[in-house]
Design an enzyme around this catalytic site. Structure first.
Site, mmCIF file in Angstrom:
data_model
loop_
_atom_site.group_PDB
_atom_site.id
_atom_site.type_symbol
_atom_site.label_atom_id
_atom_site.label_comp_id
_atom_site.label_asym_id
_atom_site.label_seq_id
_atom_site.Cartn_x
_atom_site.Cartn_y
_atom_site.Cartn_z
ATOM 1 N N LYS A 151 -98.946 115.493 15.059
ATOM 2 C CA LYS A 151 -99.208 114.052 14.965
ATOM 3 C C LYS A 151 -98.139 113.337 14.126
ATOM 4 C CE LYS A 151 -104.221 114.532 15.640
ATOM 5 N NZ LYS A 151 -105.563 114.127 15.124
ATOM 6 N N TYR B 87 -107.608 109.673 24.251
ATOM 7 C CA TYR B 87 -108.810 109.836 23.413
ATOM 8 C C TYR B 87 -110.016 109.088 23.977
ATOM 9 C CZ TYR B 87 -106.488 112.162 19.422
ATOM 10 O OH TYR B 87 -105.854 113.051 18.590
ATOM 11 N N ASN C 103 -104.431 113.861 10.216
ATOM 12 C CA ASN C 103 -104.689 115.282 9.959
ATOM 13 C C ASN C 103 -103.702 116.212 10.676
ATOM 14 O OD1 ASN C 103 -105.680 114.957 12.516
ATOM 15 N ND2 ASN C 103 -107.784 115.563 12.059
ATOM 16 N N HIS D 201 -103.342 118.173 16.631
ATOM 17 C CA HIS D 201 -104.417 118.083 17.623
ATOM 18 C C HIS D 201 -104.473 119.382 18.412
ATOM 19 C CE1 HIS D 201 -106.919 116.661 20.942
ATOM 20 N NE2 HIS D 201 -106.085 117.343 21.718
ATOM 21 N N GLU E 192 -106.102 117.300 29.171
ATOM 22 C CA GLU E 192 -105.062 116.951 28.199
ATOM 23 C C GLU E 192 -103.668 117.476 28.570
ATOM 24 O OE1 GLU E 192 -107.915 116.548 24.261
ATOM 25 O OE2 GLU E 192 -106.542 118.240 24.387
HETATM 26 P P1 ADP Z 1 -110.537 117.201 16.233
HETATM 27 O O1 ADP Z 1 -109.144 116.620 16.272
HETATM 28 O O2 ADP Z 1 -110.704 118.175 15.104
HETATM 29 O O3 ADP Z 1 -110.974 117.770 17.560
HETATM 30 P P2 ADP Z 1 -112.279 114.928 16.810
HETATM 31 O O4 ADP Z 1 -112.067 115.246 18.247
HETATM 32 O O5 ADP Z 1 -113.672 114.785 16.315
HETATM 33 O O6 ADP Z 1 -111.537 116.005 15.866
HETATM 34 O O7 ADP Z 1 -111.531 113.572 16.455
HETATM 35 C C1 ADP Z 1 -110.272 113.287 17.012
HETATM 36 C C2 ADP Z 1 -109.382 112.749 15.922
HETATM 37 O O8 ADP Z 1 -109.918 111.495 15.454
HETATM 38 C C3 ADP Z 1 -109.295 113.604 14.652
HETATM 39 O O9 ADP Z 1 -108.386 114.666 14.740
HETATM 40 C C4 ADP Z 1 -108.871 112.583 13.635
HETATM 41 O O10 ADP Z 1 -107.478 112.272 13.727
HETATM 42 C C5 ADP Z 1 -109.675 111.358 14.064
HETATM 43 N N1 ADP Z 1 -110.979 111.285 13.393
HETATM 44 C C6 ADP Z 1 -112.065 112.067 13.606
HETATM 45 N N2 ADP Z 1 -113.105 111.712 12.822
HETATM 46 C C7 ADP Z 1 -112.660 110.668 12.086
HETATM 47 C C8 ADP Z 1 -113.245 109.836 11.074
HETATM 48 N N3 ADP Z 1 -114.517 110.020 10.674
HETATM 49 N N4 ADP Z 1 -112.486 108.872 10.529
HETATM 50 C C9 ADP Z 1 -111.210 108.672 10.934
HETATM 51 N N5 ADP Z 1 -110.592 109.405 11.883
HETATM 52 C C10 ADP Z 1 -111.296 110.385 12.443
HETATM 53 MG MG MG Z 2 -111.226 116.791 19.386
#
Ligand code: ADP
Ligand code: MG
Length: 144
Positions: free
Chosen positions: A9, A49, A112, A115, A126
């Site tokens: 990212k 997304y 974070n 992905h 994806e």
């Molecule tokens: P992952 O990437 O671990 O699969 P999710 O699919 O739940 O997580 O969420 C997609 C992305 O959205 C996350 O990687 C993160 O960048 C963002 N995200 C998820 N939850 C939150 C939150 N509560 N607040 C802000 N950003 C979030």
């Molecule tokens: Mg996810």
């Protein structure tokens, strides 16, 4: 053999962690079979997304994902989806196990660093979102 989509990212590319993250991938029995660097639009991030469209963080997430360059890759290996998710660590770096990428590099729950597809169905949406079949390397038998 399974394939998954990985994205490094904007926060991680910007801070210069691309090489370290690719190194981690290649040291853990995952093969990089496609790789590119690109800057996606807000609309492209929204399409990627779309499962999160109703979430409160959707607007901020898609703005962030289109805010800078990402590195996108297709990873191949046995149990590649789970293996890559395990290397990534929990979504929130505060909950991530030590040694995981998110524990080491992530800034916060949104920024974070990486992905990964979360299921075979997700991967099959994806991977072609980022790569055409012609861009994915596959080992072919040597011609004799
Ligand atoms: P992952 O990437 O671990 O699969 P999710 O699919 O739940 O997580 O969420 C997609 C992305 O959205 C996350 O990687 C993160 O960048 C963002 N995200 C998820 N939850 C939150 C939150 N509560 N607040 C802000 N950003 C979030
Ligand atoms: Mg996810």
């Amino acid at each position: 053999m399974e394939r998954t989509l990985a994205i490094i990212k904007p926060d991680a590319v910007e801070r210069g962690f691309t090489g370290k993250i690719l190194d981690n991938i290649e040291n853990n029995d995952l093969k990089v079979v496609a790789l590119k660097m690109l800057h996606i639009t807000k609309g492209e991030a929204e399409g990627f997304y779309k499962v999160h469209a109703q979430r409160p963080f959707f607007e901020s997430l898609t703005a962030y994902m289109s805010s800078g360059v990402v590195v996108s890759a297709v990873l191949e290996g046995e149990n590649a989806i789970k293996k890559w998710r395990d290397l990534m660590g929990a979504t929130n770096p505060k909950d991530a196990t030590s040694g995981t990428i998110r524990k080491e590099f992530a800034i916060d729950i949104e920024k974070n660093s990486v992905h990964g597809s979360d299921s075979p169905e997700t991967a099959s949406y994806e991977i072609p979102y980022f790569f055409s079949s012609l861009e994915i390397f596959s080992r072919r038998p040597t011609q004799t």
